[in-house]
Write a protein that holds these residues in place. Structure first.
Motif, PDB file in Angstrom:
ATOM      1  N   SER A 198       0.685  -1.090   0.086  1.00  0.00           N
ATOM      2  CA  SER A 198      -0.153   0.073  -0.138  1.00  0.00           C
ATOM      3  C   SER A 198       0.785   1.163  -0.060  1.00  0.00           C
ATOM      4  O   SER A 198       2.002   1.167   0.489  1.00  0.00           O
ATOM      5  CB  SER A 198      -0.938  -0.031   1.243  1.00  0.00           C
ATOM      6  OG  SER A 198      -1.838  -1.035   1.118  1.00  0.00           O
ATOM      7  N   THR A 201      -1.767   6.295  -1.935  1.00  0.00           N
ATOM      8  CA  THR A 201      -3.141   6.451  -2.792  1.00  0.00           C
ATOM      9  C   THR A 201      -3.887   5.173  -2.581  1.00  0.00           C
ATOM     10  O   THR A 201      -4.986   4.983  -3.042  1.00  0.00           O
ATOM     11  CB  THR A 201      -2.649   6.799  -4.414  1.00  0.00           C
ATOM     12  OG1 THR A 201      -1.859   5.510  -4.651  1.00  0.00           O
ATOM     13  CG2 THR A 201      -1.867   7.744  -4.250  1.00  0.00           C
ATOM     14  N   LYS A 204      -2.038  -1.622  -3.683  1.00  0.00           N
ATOM     15  CA  LYS A 204      -1.524  -1.922  -4.989  1.00  0.00           C
ATOM     16  C   LYS A 204      -0.906  -3.217  -5.161  1.00  0.00           C
ATOM     17  O   LYS A 204      -0.769  -3.945  -4.132  1.00  0.00           O
ATOM     18  CB  LYS A 204      -0.309  -0.783  -5.455  1.00  0.00           C
ATOM     19  CG  LYS A 204      -1.147   0.671  -5.453  1.00  0.00           C
ATOM     20  CD  LYS A 204       0.094   1.759  -5.751  1.00  0.00           C
ATOM     21  CE  LYS A 204      -0.461   2.915  -5.950  1.00  0.00           C
ATOM     22  NZ  LYS A 204      -1.541   3.191  -6.618  1.00  0.00           N
ATOM     23  N   ASP A 220      -3.086  -0.724  -9.406  1.00  0.00           N
ATOM     24  CA  ASP A 220      -4.183  -0.457  -8.187  1.00  0.00           C
ATOM     25  C   ASP A 220      -4.877  -1.634  -7.937  1.00  0.00           C
ATOM     26  O   ASP A 220      -5.507  -2.477  -8.856  1.00  0.00           O
ATOM     27  CB  ASP A 220      -5.064   0.770  -8.434  1.00  0.00           C
ATOM     28  CG  ASP A 220      -4.472   2.000  -8.451  1.00  0.00           C
ATOM     29  OD1 ASP A 220      -3.292   2.060  -7.876  1.00  0.00           O
ATOM     30  OD2 ASP A 220      -4.886   3.044  -9.070  1.00  0.00           O
TER      31      ASP A 220
END
Length: 746
Positions: A198, A201, A204, A220
């Motif tokens: 992570s 944002t 991922k 993502d």
């Protein structure tokens, strides 16, 4: 379907799941010495020698597949086994164990409390990587792939992921976005590992180049993808996501969808997968195929199209999905691009299957090792014993079968051969594969006692998950009970006979319910007509089994004083009468059905009009049912009713109750020679009854009972087995049995 898949693995950071079970909870201890696994315990077979599949351990899931070895985990003991494809030998381990592979070598990873040990399966010493509290901080195991072990450590500048190899030492993995945390690593391909993390944002995933230690191809992760599965090949990445129906208000997704990424073009498309939900959906990749299936299929209690192991073409979007196996429990990718699946196929059975793309119309499936278990439902030996004695175990029979799995709907039918009457016992999704059934010896809901005699049994086990056909088994058994004096249809329950004013005889069957009104004798169906013409007799008495039939018999005296024997035919009726003898008009009272000598045969008592009581010992012969009479005593003219009750007082043999002209009931205990002890007063008020019937055991508790019948009500007196208080308080009978003064009841 990654090479290492944790038990019930979800995508939600597959490797972080491993960490939570190890470092975060005190790390499992590394065993001091691994335990050898011999070919006798389990044997595998090389991928090119598949003609003769060899045993795969039962209760084990497949958690790793390498070049020369595979890894199993026992679901019961949580023990691991690293096993050779060549001959099945290898090592057993306790604690978290993983199998990782390069293109040529296999490595065993063992996670301990203070270090992670990596060892080449075929050669070389171990590499140990410290974890836990170290001089560089708190080091956590982040996963492994290829020949590398990965750890993460928190530093002043952020989270650092380190790569450890025997050849290259320790290096720092690069390529993460700034602020990345929660790194975890799992195998992807022989060249790349799958890394999840992570950043600022969100969540991922990316591919970590095992040669350079650089993370690339970062994407993502959606919220619903984090609890799904993921697989990586040289050309594609495939994963699952949960989908909610808008506005349904449910906590879980309604569907599980499958998406595939083309690594060359970075384009994502949704695959055509049957719309259904499964939190156990696993995916894998071959050269030209996506393979998927739900890992809970074999134990599921519902059907689901995702249970099947299915292949979808990556090269032809219009091609229909292809079914490969009926189910899987676990699956892993091998370094050569094939898949190994622990699953099953109806007709082939349970085991380890190799799935590979050889350029044909569909992937090839080969059974490599077998557990010896069927995939379809199978029924083991079992069923009722050859003879079911319903005089034992409280009138109940307990029997069962062992089923190959518990996700079944079971129906057992017991059918009486002669009458065709049956009862059905059921069990749905039992907890244990050994399933027992208790039969209470009745049909329907306990309202009709099951007859003695020949029976068949049939058991059906329908798979609740829809995998395979319904399994069936059948057999035969015999039901038996001791003969009862008032049982004429051979089902062990009390029958009362009556003759109406028109000379017709009726039979009313009964059953005793311990639940109705706290215990009550109830009628089992409507009264059955036995036949007409019985008005020629002025006295009829239920005499028990006088002549060796399976049920009770009758004796009837005609108006000329001739006594006749009617043997029960076992179906509620009687055979052609047999003449016993003349001169019986001298008697005004008869009492039969009680064994007074203990020889197993019911005897007959007759009181003449002068008050003398006579004993007729039974012979067991239909042509001469009684020996010469024996005088017992005089003074019996004071009694208006006699009833032979069987052994109600616990003495040597059958007993007798007698009601005097004042309505007092007296007990005479049998001595065992046809005579009785001095009478004992039971109580008064018995002149309320038109008829007194010694029924034998009417309730199934093993003790003889007494019935009192009158125009105003019918009552049951349950036996206690005690001579001092032979009957319990009376219970009202639920028998709609009309009684009047002109009617005979016996």
């Amino acid at each position: 379907m990654l090479p290492v898949r944790p038990h019930r693995r979800h995508l939600a950071a597959a490797v972080s799941t491993v960490l939570a079970a190890t470092v975060g909870v005190g790390l499992l201890a590394l065993p001091a010495q691994a335990t050898p696994v011999t070919a006798g315990a389990v044997t595998a077979v090389a991928a090119d020698a598949v003609e003769a599949p060899v045993p795969f351990p039962e209760n084990a899931e497949l958690v790793g597949a390498g070049n020369t070895h595979f890894l199993t985990r026992d679901a019961t003991t949580d023990g691991y086994g690293v096993r050779s494809y060549e001959d099945g030998t290898g090592q057993g381990y306790t604690g978290l164990t993983q199998l990782r592979s390069t293109r040529t070598d296999d490595y065993v990873i063992h996670v301990g409390r203070s270090f992670v040990e990596q060892r080449n399966v075929d050669a070389g010493g171990p590499m140990q990587v410290p974890v836990g509290v170290t001089n560089t901080g708190i080091v956590e195991y982040a996963g492994s792939a290829g020949d590398a072990v990965f750890t993460s450590v928190e530093t002043e500048t952020g989270t650092v992921l380190r790569k450890h190899t025997a050849a290259g030492g320790t290096t720092v993995v690069t390529g993460f976005p700034e602020g990345s945390v929660w790194m975890s690593v799992a195998p992807g391909t022989p060249d790349h590992a799958l890394v999840t993390f992570s950043d600022r944002t969100g969540a991922k995933w990316g591919l970590l180049d095992l040669a350079t230690g650089v993370v690339g191809e970062i994407h993502d992760r959606s919220a619903t993808a984090t609890d799904g599965d993921v697989a990586v090949s040289e050309t594609h990445v495939v994963w699952t996501e949960g989908v909610w129906t808008e506005g349904d208000g449910e906590d879980e997704p309604d569907l599980r969808k499958v998406f595939v990424l083309d690594r060359a073009t970075d384009k994502v498309r949704e695959l055509s997968v049957t719309a259904a939900w499964s939190d156990e959906l696993q995916v894998g990749l071959l050269d030209g195929w996506v393979v998927y299936g739900s890992a809970d299929g074999l134990t599921s209690g519902t059907t689901n199209p995702l249970h099947s192991v299915t292949a979808v073409s990556l090269t032809d979007p219009t091609a229909a999905p292809v079914k490969l196996l009926d189910h899987l429990t676990s699956s892993v990718a091998a370094p050569d691009g094939s898949l190994y699946v622990r699953g099953g196929l109806v007709g082939r059975g349970e085991g380890m299957y190799r799935i590979e793309d050889k350029g044909g119309a569909k992937p090839e499936v080969t059974l490599v090792a077998t557990t010896g278990e069927p995939t379809e439902v199978a029924i083991g030996a079992g069923g009722p014993p050859a003879v079911v004695d319903l005089d034992k175990n409280g009138g109940k029979a307990v029997f069962g079968w062992t089923f190959s799995r518990t996700s079944v709907d079971i129906e057992v039918t017991l059918r009486h051969t002669r009458t065709g009457k049956s009862t059905v016992l059921t069990e749905t999704h039992p907890y244990d594969p050994k399933v027992s059934f208790t039969w209470d010896g009745t049909f329907g809901y306990g309202s009709e006692a099951a007859p003695n005699g020949a029976y068949t049994w049939a058991v059906e086990a329908k798979p609740l998950n829809g995998i395979g056909p319904t399994a069936t088994a059948e057999g035969a058994f015999t039901v038996t009970r001791a003969t009862r004096p008032h049982d004429f249809d051979d089902n062990g329950s009390l029958d009362l006979l009556s003759r109406d004013s028109g000379g017709r005889m009726w039979r009313q069957d009964s059953y005793y319910s311990p639940y109705a009104n706290g215990g009550q004798l109830l009628e089992a169906g409507a009264a059955a007509l036995v036949g007409g013409g019985w008005q020629v007799y002025d006295r009829i008495e239920a005499a028990g089994n006088l002549a060796g039939s399976a049920v009770g018999d009758l004796v009837a005296r005609d108006k000329d004083g001739v006594l006749w024997l009617y043997q029960g035919n076992g179906t509620g009726g009687f055979s052609t009468r047999v003449r016993v003898g003349a001169g019986w008009q001298t008697y005004d009272k008869l009492a039969g059905g009680s064994d007074l000598t203990g020889d197993g045969r019911p005897d007959l008592l007759a009181a003449d009009r002068t008050g003398v009581l006579w004993f007729y010992k039974a012979t067991g012969s239909a042509t001469r049912p009684f020996e010469t009479r024996k005088r017992i005593g005089s003074g019996w003219q004071t009694y208006t009713k006699l009833a032979a009750t069987g052994n109600i007082g616990g003495a040597a043999a059958g007993d007798l109750v007698a009601r005097d002209k004042d309505g007092v009931l007296w007990l005479y205990l049998g001595k065992g020679d046809g005579t009785f002890t001095a009478r004992k007063r039971i109580g008064g008020g018995w002149n309320a009854y038109t008829h007194l019937v010694g029924t034998g055991d009417a309730t199934g508790d093993g003790r003889p009972d007494l019935v009192g019948l009158s125009p105003t009500g019918n009552w049951l007196y349950k036996g206690t087995g005690s001579w001092s208080a032979p009957f319990k308080s009376r219970e009202v009978m639920g028998l709609d049995f009309p009684v009047n003064g002109s009617q005979l009841v016996f």
